[in-house]
Design a protein around this motif. Structure first.
Motif, PDB file in Angstrom:
ATOM      1  N   THR A   1      34.904  24.644 -17.007  1.00  0.00           N
ATOM      2  CA  THR A   1      35.905  23.614 -16.722  1.00  0.00           C
ATOM      3  C   THR A   1      35.976  23.308 -15.235  1.00  0.00           C
ATOM      4  O   THR A   1      36.688  22.405 -14.826  1.00  0.00           O
ATOM      5  CB  THR A   1      37.300  24.065 -17.185  1.00  0.00           C
ATOM      6  OG1 THR A   1      37.590  25.305 -16.537  1.00  0.00           O
ATOM      7  CG2 THR A   1      37.365  24.241 -18.679  1.00  0.00           C
ATOM      8  N   PHE A   2      35.247  24.063 -14.437  1.00  0.00           N
ATOM      9  CA  PHE A   2      35.298  23.886 -12.988  1.00  0.00           C
ATOM     10  C   PHE A   2      34.773  22.511 -12.605  1.00  0.00           C
ATOM     11  O   PHE A   2      33.733  22.072 -13.086  1.00  0.00           O
ATOM     12  CB  PHE A   2      34.471  24.984 -12.323  1.00  0.00           C
ATOM     13  CG  PHE A   2      34.494  24.922 -10.836  1.00  0.00           C
ATOM     14  CD1 PHE A   2      35.608  25.385 -10.134  1.00  0.00           C
ATOM     15  CD2 PHE A   2      33.434  24.399 -10.125  1.00  0.00           C
ATOM     16  CE1 PHE A   2      35.634  25.335  -8.766  1.00  0.00           C
ATOM     17  CE2 PHE A   2      33.467  24.346  -8.748  1.00  0.00           C
ATOM     18  CZ  PHE A   2      34.564  24.809  -8.065  1.00  0.00           C
ATOM     19  N   ASP A   3      35.513  21.820 -11.726  1.00  0.00           N
ATOM     20  CA  ASP A   3      35.082  20.498 -11.290  1.00  0.00           C
ATOM     21  C   ASP A   3      34.614  20.592  -9.843  1.00  0.00           C
ATOM     22  O   ASP A   3      35.413  20.766  -8.934  1.00  0.00           O
ATOM     23  CB  ASP A   3      36.241  19.509 -11.425  1.00  0.00           C
ATOM     24  CG  ASP A   3      35.779  18.091 -11.107  1.00  0.00           C
ATOM     25  OD1 ASP A   3      34.605  17.930 -10.707  1.00  0.00           O
ATOM     26  OD2 ASP A   3      36.583  17.161 -11.267  1.00  0.00           O
ATOM     27  N   ALA A   4      33.305  20.488  -9.668  1.00  0.00           N
ATOM     28  CA  ALA A   4      32.733  20.686  -8.337  1.00  0.00           C
ATOM     29  C   ALA A   4      33.021  19.530  -7.400  1.00  0.00           C
ATOM     30  O   ALA A   4      32.672  19.595  -6.230  1.00  0.00           O
ATOM     31  CB  ALA A   4      31.224  20.897  -8.451  1.00  0.00           C
TER      32      ALA A   4
ATOM     33  N   THR B   1      27.325  25.747  -8.479  1.00  0.00           N
ATOM     34  CA  THR B   1      26.909  27.012  -9.095  1.00  0.00           C
ATOM     35  C   THR B   1      28.070  27.711  -9.775  1.00  0.00           C
ATOM     36  O   THR B   1      27.887  28.487 -10.703  1.00  0.00           O
ATOM     37  CB  THR B   1      26.302  27.939  -8.037  1.00  0.00           C
ATOM     38  OG1 THR B   1      26.999  27.749  -6.815  1.00  0.00           O
ATOM     39  CG2 THR B   1      24.830  27.638  -7.842  1.00  0.00           C
ATOM     40  N   LEU B   2      29.314  27.397  -9.321  1.00  0.00           N
ATOM     41  CA  LEU B   2      30.476  28.012  -9.971  1.00  0.00           C
ATOM     42  C   LEU B   2      30.639  27.526 -11.399  1.00  0.00           C
ATOM     43  O   LEU B   2      31.279  28.173 -12.215  1.00  0.00           O
ATOM     44  CB  LEU B   2      31.744  27.682  -9.184  1.00  0.00           C
ATOM     45  CG  LEU B   2      31.993  28.534  -7.956  1.00  0.00           C
ATOM     46  CD1 LEU B   2      33.226  28.045  -7.236  1.00  0.00           C
ATOM     47  CD2 LEU B   2      32.149  29.992  -8.350  1.00  0.00           C
TER      48      LEU B   2
ATOM     49  N   THR C   1      39.735  22.149  -5.256  1.00  0.00           N
ATOM     50  CA  THR C   1      39.058  23.452  -5.362  1.00  0.00           C
ATOM     51  C   THR C   1      38.335  23.798  -4.070  1.00  0.00           C
ATOM     52  O   THR C   1      37.687  24.823  -3.993  1.00  0.00           O
ATOM     53  CB  THR C   1      38.039  23.416  -6.482  1.00  0.00           C
ATOM     54  OG1 THR C   1      37.035  22.453  -6.141  1.00  0.00           O
ATOM     55  CG2 THR C   1      38.670  23.044  -7.798  1.00  0.00           C
ATOM     56  N   MET C   2      38.406  22.949  -3.066  1.00  0.00           N
ATOM     57  CA  MET C   2      37.632  23.172  -1.848  1.00  0.00           C
ATOM     58  C   MET C   2      38.509  23.782  -0.763  1.00  0.00           C
ATOM     59  O   MET C   2      39.484  24.468  -1.029  1.00  0.00           O
ATOM     60  CB  MET C   2      37.007  21.865  -1.383  1.00  0.00           C
ATOM     61  CG  MET C   2      36.053  21.308  -2.410  1.00  0.00           C
ATOM     62  SD  MET C   2      35.477  19.682  -1.967  1.00  0.00           S
ATOM     63  CE  MET C   2      34.519  19.259  -3.391  1.00  0.00           C
ATOM     64  N   GLY C   3      38.181  23.485   0.470  1.00  0.00           N
ATOM     65  CA  GLY C   3      38.955  24.049   1.580  1.00  0.00           C
ATOM     66  C   GLY C   3      38.192  25.176   2.242  1.00  0.00           C
ATOM     67  O   GLY C   3      37.543  25.996   1.593  1.00  0.00           O
ATOM     68  N   GLY C   4      38.235  25.159   3.593  1.00  0.00           N
ATOM     69  CA  GLY C   4      37.619  26.239   4.346  1.00  0.00           C
ATOM     70  C   GLY C   4      36.114  26.332   4.225  1.00  0.00           C
ATOM     71  O   GLY C   4      35.523  27.374   4.503  1.00  0.00           O
ATOM     72  N   LEU C   5      35.492  25.237   3.843  1.00  0.00           N
ATOM     73  CA  LEU C   5      34.050  25.319   3.614  1.00  0.00           C
ATOM     74  C   LEU C   5      33.250  25.357   4.912  1.00  0.00           C
ATOM     75  O   LEU C   5      32.045  25.553   4.888  1.00  0.00           O
ATOM     76  CB  LEU C   5      33.593  24.130   2.765  1.00  0.00           C
ATOM     77  CG  LEU C   5      34.005  24.186   1.301  1.00  0.00           C
ATOM     78  CD1 LEU C   5      33.629  22.892   0.601  1.00  0.00           C
ATOM     79  CD2 LEU C   5      33.329  25.355   0.612  1.00  0.00           C
ATOM     80  N   LYS C   6      33.924  25.144   6.046  1.00  0.00           N
ATOM     81  CA  LYS C   6      33.152  25.110   7.294  1.00  0.00           C
ATOM     82  C   LYS C   6      32.507  26.464   7.567  1.00  0.00           C
ATOM     83  O   LYS C   6      31.507  26.554   8.271  1.00  0.00           O
ATOM     84  CB  LYS C   6      34.041  24.698   8.457  1.00  0.00           C
ATOM     85  CG  LYS C   6      35.068  25.737   8.852  1.00  0.00           C
ATOM     86  CD  LYS C   6      35.845  25.286  10.062  1.00  0.00           C
ATOM     87  CE  LYS C   6      36.909  26.342  10.406  1.00  0.00           C
ATOM     88  NZ  LYS C   6      37.800  25.913  11.456  1.00  0.00           N
TER      89      LYS C   6
END
Lengths: 541, 102, 654
Positions: C349-352, C342-343, C357-362
């Motif tokens: 240019t965001f690469d999902a 959704t970002l 770009t991740m981290g802390g998703l828990k």
């Protein structure tokens, strides 16, 4: 006696005459007559297909044919040379039957595809009908003279159809086509005369009648000690005369097929021909070459077929690989498909050279399936060409989003052509490869590495089709000229009518190949057994 | 009376013949040509008469008379033709009458 | 139709018909309609497993004249068909959520149904040609699904490359298949006889092996699988992790009784090398799916190696467990990607898929987090998880094989087992790294911008089923007994394969130590707050050559590109040859004929015709003289007459 074949041959010729006496302005009526004639021909073809008796197990060629009609055509007294006898004799066996039925289907589709033609409609359809009559005649002839007449008779309408209704370089292409095939016909003519001098009968009084009967030639009933009789052993340039005759015939038919290195007329003729004529050229005319190899080269000269199997298979292999490589590098999509035909016809040659039942039935199946597939591929190119008058692959991209139905057919036929299982192209190729790889242990006429290398063909063809798909159909929609954008509409009903039946056939024969192979199986078995037996018998003389 | 030798006759006759021939060949007018022909005929007649002088049976003279008659008839016909030619072509010049060439 | 034929037809046709109907009915009800095909099919598949207990379902018919074709569903096929149905069903569910906003969702489900049918056909096929047919069809549907978003050129290219690499391997398979059918006369998988040793047997074996290596993405064909990640993530889960790529392993298991020792040894070596290379490549990837792709290659390497080493029972077990935990990992990754996607609406240019770009998703995806950890631990081979059991079987099988073979003079056999153990260490490192970088630490994107969106039931159910499947209990009672798979006796009867005895204790100890050690190493390096974890956002494409080598996947793709570039050069050369040589010869023949005939024309005009003209000229000249005589003037003619007369007279005189 049943005149089905004569009806099929002469119906379009009569229709051509009717079109000829009609005023040139009544275009719609002319189109309808052409459509009606070809449709009727197609119905007769269906009758032939369903009336064909596949359970026949012939012992000799004279028993192998059905729907036979024989009538004396003309005979000449030649004094000391006996007399000359030419018959109007037609008939089908399992080798010609599927080709005839396939031709009738493509002929109908060809008429539909030329429906929008507006220049010189009358002449076009007249020539078209003449062509369709002689095509069937060629496949049905059982007399060499008759075959040759039809064989030559096809050239003329083709020459004009390309030369008048073709693209910008049409005159070059049509003349090249005409002269090249005529050259091939000359080789065939030479052998035909040689065979005529060697085949005939001598009655009780010692009077000799020479004949052009293909059945007699295939059955190997030669006059003793004549030019081409197997026991006479004439040599020419250190080769048996029969081998020389075989090579002449081979070259003659390989020009038509076409096989590398005699193929260069094909891309030019295809590129310049109008769509419907490309369909017929690739779908049917090339098959006449293949059919000639079956009926004349191999059946009449089985001894040479065995001793020459290695080089013939090599030519097939080279055609497969080389045709594919050259196709890979084409920018014009029609040329690409033309070269892919060269590659696929190489399979026909390779399968036939193996002289095993897999190879030969695969070779025949490949001809039928290539008829449908390549016909459809040229129709596909026609769709683009009708809209843009351009055929360059790099001028278009991302068509899939704009023309999804069209892309569906493109993907189907591209994959059919590259041999995806479940579609008819696969069956022919795999049978040919089975024949080519298996022949070393069955007949020992050429080593199995040829078949194994030919497997590379399936990689090569995948290469160029996928690349084309990706370049033209995937990615963002883009056209070189801005005005094309609005022209890129999806298929019309007429285009559906042409492509859908072929798609159905390609899937049907891919899933149920026995629809074709079952009725012709006995003929193929007989052909293979006969060529091998007679060939070895002649070689041992 | 001394006899005039035959040679003299013959010379005269030859002279006449040559004159006639010359006229026939040279003159353009058809009438002159006819005259030339008459001259040549008469030269022949003269010959006949001259030879018959040395011939007791007078056959030559008979023939000469015969010839004169034919010449007369011939002249009559020739003149008639000439007249017609003149009427048709409006000329009696032989050089203009060259239709035979074509 | 016989009863088995009806079953087989139904189990094949349900997914296909479901797919076709979904495709034709448009995007509105696509997800529901597709399930209507899958569910009854799954029921029949379950029934087939029950049926196969008593006897294999065999169907024979004549497809081509003289060639009897056949299906055969024995216990192995039945179980694997059930597996395919299960995973496919879960993936259908997941896709309904994942692709709910895609306009072409009906096309997607059409292709998915087609794939499922082909995959089942492959498992049910008994005749080698039939195997090849479905083998190609799964490859084709994989091509269609990788290129599902064809408007993106890169994805279309990826689809093409994946298909081409497969096609190259399929050429080998085709040779093998044809040799089996025509030359060796062993057309049926269910009745293979081994033990022969001739050139043809070796050739056929190598052909079959090459085909299997291609489909299972083994070295040197392994480059296509990371490319295949261009497809939608559920597709990667189904096709490129759980089912299709396992087809190579399945084929090898089937033909293992036939394969000759050289082929088996090669297989083992290639499997080990691939497992190691891919595990190394997985260490440095930034793309969440690429890590999983390399991991899949590595695990498939294990299975292939196991077959080569004769432990094909263990390989099949690993195929089974791997299908669950790897599909679970991919679907969990899909959930992450879908969440972050959704970002992309705000920043194109965001690469999902980029882990940087991740981290802390828990915190935002707790359920997914748990599922990912369970499946990840199963992958790393920790006891109490399914992966431990099956990997254990392979490791001990390989070790036994190595002891046996090195005694017979194959000095390199220990290298194979050593590579297997090194890989067992690398696996927990890369998966631990991934878990830590994706779910732990501080978020590297502004997550607060996103709505709190824990996955829906559609996502939770598949993840739950798959994670439960990754636990030991559903596979075997004893969490430490690799031979204790409860399907083992059903599938193989009493022969549970190698992997028993005293050696097993040592391998077990070793592999537990390696798994724990690997996880520890990954924790040391990537624990939240560590330097690597904090600086990961800025991580670039590595510069050092050995890191670069792993990041680029041993440059296999570049090698492919180089090869295909050369191939196109050859093709272009062939085209030029065709134009400039062959066609030139034809045209030269044409032109020289024209020149020759022009020369002939000159000769004809000047010499032959000249002679005729000369005669005519002569007669005309002579005639001209005589026409002069015939002037038409009477007097002229008379002159001639006279002259002639004179001549005659004079001539008669002398």
């Amino acid at each position: 006696m049943n005149y089905l074949l004569s009806w099929m041959i002469f119906l379009p010729l009569v229709a051509a005459f009717v079109v000829g006496v009609m005023p040139a302005s009544s275009r719609q009526a002319i189109r309808l007559i052409a459509l009606g004639a070809t449709l009727l021909q197609f119905v007769l073809g269906l009758l032939l297909f369903f009336g064909f008796d596949g359970s026949l197990q012939p012992k000799a060629w004279s028993e192998a044919f059905q729907y036979v009609e024989i009538a004396p055509w003309f005979s000449l007294q030649l004094g000391n040379y006996g007399s000359l006898q030419v018959d109007y004799s037609v008939g089908v066996d399992g080798i010609s039957m599927p080709l005839i039925v396939m031709s009738t289907i493509l002929l109908v589709i060809g008429v539909v595809s030329s429906w929008k033609l507006t220049t010189k409609v009358k002449g076009y359809f007249m020539l078209y009908l003449i062509l369709s009559g002689s095509l069937i005649g060629c496949f049905a002839s059982l007399d060499f003279f008759l075959f040759y007449v039809f064989f030559e008779f096809m050239l003329l309408p083709m020459f004009f159809l390309i030369g008048i209704w073709g693209g910008p370089r049409r005159s070059y292409a049509s003349i090249k086509f005409f002269l090249y095939t005529l050259l091939g016909s000359l080789f065939i003519l030479i052998v035909m005369i040689g065979l005529y001098l060697s085949v005939g009968t001598i009655d009780g009084a010692g009077a000799q009648t020479n004949t052009f009967s293909l059945i007699q030639m295939m059955d190997g009933i030669y006059l003793s000690n004549t030019l081409l009789s197997p026991e006479s052993g004439y040599m020419l340039w250190g080769m048996p005369l029969r081998s020389v005759a075989f090579i002449l015939l081979l070259v003659g038919f390989m020009i038509k097929l076409p096989a590398v290195p005699f193929h260069t007329w094909l891309p030019d003729a295809h590129v310049e021909a109008p769509t419907a004529i490309s369909v017929l050229l690739a779908g049917v005319l090339l098959k006449v070459g293949g059919y000639g190899l079956f009926r004349i080269c191999y059946a009449i000269f089985p001894d040479a077929a065995i001793s020459m199997a290695y080089p013939v298979a090599m030519v097939g292999l080279i055609s497969i690989i080389y045709g594919g490589l050259v196709a890979m590098a084409q920018n014009d999509i029609k040329k690409l498909i033309a070269y892919s035909s060269v590659s696929h016809m190489g399979f026909v040659l390779l399968g036939l050279a193996a002289i095993t039942s897999e190879g030969v039935s695969g070779s025949l199946f490949q001809m039928v399936s290539h008829g449908f597939i390549s016909g459809a591929l040229f129709l596909i190119v026609g769709v683009i060409y009708d809209r843009t008058h351009d055929r360059q692959i790099e001028n278009l991209s991302g068509l899939a989003g704009k023309m999804p139905q069209y892309t569906f057919f493109v993907v189907l036929f591209f994959f059919a052509s590259l041999g995806l299982p479940g579609l008819s192209g696969f069956v022919g190729e795999v049978l040919v490869l089975m024949g080519a790889i298996g022949t070393e242990s069955l007949t020992g006429i050429f080593p199995r590495w040829i078949g194994m290398v030919a497997v590379l063909g399936i990689i090569i063809s995948a290469g160029y089709y996928l690349w084309t798909l990706q370049r033209m159909f995937f990615g963002k929609f883009w056209t070189r000229e801005r005005e094309w954008e609005s022209l890129m509409r999806d298929l019309t009903i007429r285009e559906w009518l042409m492509l859908a039946p072929l798609a159905v056939l390609v899937v049907l024969f891919g899933v149920f190949p026995s629809l074709i192979l079952d009725p012709i199986d006995n003929s193929i078995q007989f052909f293979v057994a006969r060529v091998l037996d007679q060939g070895h018998y002649f070689l041992n003389r | 009376m001394t006899q005039i030798p035959l040679t003299y006759y013959l010379i005269l006759s030859a002279f006449l013949l040559c004159s006639g021939l010359l006229i026939v060949l040279i003159k353009k007018n058809a009438v002159f040509v006819l005259i030339g022909i008459e001259l040549m005929l008469n030269a022949a007649n003269l010959n006949l008469v001259a030879f018959s002088k040395f011939d007791p049976e007078l056959n030559g003279q008979v023939f000469a008379i015969f010839s004169v008659v034919i010449a007369a008839a011939e002249a009559a016909i020739a003149l008639a033709i000439l007249l017609n030619i003149y009427k048709t072509y409006d000329t009696s010049d032989l050089d203009d009458l060259n239709t035979l060439k074509h | 139709m016989t009863t088995p034929a009806i079953y087989i037809t139904l189990v094949l046709m349900f997914p296909l018909l479901g797919g076709v109907i979904t495709y034709l009915s448009g995007s509105k009800n696509a997800s529901r309609l597709s399930l209507m095909g899958m569910l009854p099919g799954a029921v029949i598949a379950g029934f087939l497993i029950y049926q196969s207990h008593d006897a294999s379902l065999v169907v024979r018919w004549e497809w081509l004249p003289g060639y009897e074709f056949g299906w055969c569903i024995d216990r192995i096929s039945a179980v694997l068909i059930g597996l395919v149905y299960l995973v496919s069903l879960l993936v259908h569910l997941f896709s309904a959520h994942y692709l709910s906003h895609d306009r072409a969702i009906h096309r997607y489900f059409g292709k998915l149904g087609f794939f499922t049918a082909s995959m089942i056909g492959l498992l049910a096929a008994d005749h080698f040609l039939l195997v090849f047919i479905f083998w190609e069809l799964v490859g084709f549907s994989s091509y269609l699904l990788i290129g599902f978003w064809y408007e993106d050129v890169e994805k279309a290219v990826a689809a093409r490359k994946a298909f081409m690499v497969n096609r190259v391997a399929d050429a080998g398979l085709l040779i093998g298949v044809i040799l089996m059918v025509t030359e060796l006369n062993q057309p049926f998988l269910s009745s293979l006889v081994g033990g022969e040793s001739s050139l043809l047997v070796h050739l056929a074996g190598f052909g079959l092996m090459i085909g299997a290596l291609g489909k299972s993405a083994q070295f040197p064909f392994s480059g296509w699988l990371p490319k295949a990640m261009a497809g939608p993530t559920p597709v990667s889960a189904l096709i490129h992790a759980a089912t299709m790529v396992a087809a190579g392993v399945y084929l090898l298991i089937r033909v293992a009784p036939f394969l000759s020792p050289p082929v088996l040894n090669t297989t083992a070596a290639i499997g080990a090398v691939t497992a190691f290379m891919a595990a190394v490549s997985a260490l440095t990837q930034h793309d969440i799916k690429k890590v999983l792709a390399y991991s899949t290659i590595s695990q498939l390497g294990y299975m292939v190696m196991g077959i080569g080493a004769g432990a094909y029972q263990a390989s099949l077990f690993h195929l089974w467990t791997h299908a669950f935990f790897k599909a679970g990992l991919f679907l969990a990754a899909g959930a992450v990607i879908h969440y972050l996607h959704t970002l992309k609406h705000t920043d194109s240019t965001f690469d999902a898929q980029d882990m940087r770009t991740m981290g802390g998703l828990k915190k935002v995806l707790p359920f997914t987090h748990v599922a990912f950890i369970i499946c990840g631990l199963a992958l790393s081979g920790l006891p109490l998880f399914s992966g431990f059991l099956s990997k254990e079987g392979i490791l001990s099988g390989v070790w036994l094989w190595a002891i046996d073979h090195s005694a017979n003079g194959y000095w390199w056999a220990y290298l194979v087992s050593d590579l297997a153990f090194v890989t067992a260490l690398l696996t927990p490192i890369y998966i631990g790294r991934q878990i830590l970088l994706v779910f732990h630490g501080t978020p590297r994107t502004a997550l607060e911008k996103l709505p709190h969106m824990e996955p829906l039931g559609l996502v939770k159910v598949p993840l739950m089923v798959l994670s439960v499947g990754a636990l030991w209990l559903v596979n075997a009672l004893n969490p430490l007994d690799a031979g204790g798979w409860w399907l083992s006796s059903f599938l193989f009867g009493d022969s549970a394969g190698p992997g028993h005895g005293s050696i097993q204790v040592w391998t077990m100890m070793l592999s537990i130590a390696l798994a724990v050690g690997g996880l520890a190493i990954s924790y040391i390096f990537y624990r939240p707050g560590s330097m690597r974890s904090l600086g990961y956002q800025m991580a670039m494409v590595p510069a050092k050559w050995y890191r670069r080598l792993t990041f680029e996947g041993w440059y296999l793709e570049s090698i492919y590109d180089g090869l295909s570039g050369n191939y196109i050069k050859v093709a272009k050369a062939a085209r030029i040859f065709d134009r400039k040589v062959i066609d030139w010869l034809v045209n030269a023949a044409g032109v020289s004929t024209v020149v020759f005939s022009k020369a002939l024309a000159v000769i004809d005009r000047e010499v032959v015709d000249g002679l005729v003209n000369f005669v005519a000229w002569l007669f005309r000249g002579v005639g001209g003289v005589f026409t002069k005589i015939q002037s038409g003037k009477v007097q002229n003619q008379l002159i001639w007459m006279v002259l002639l007369l004179l001549v005659l007279v004079l001539w008669s005189q002398f």
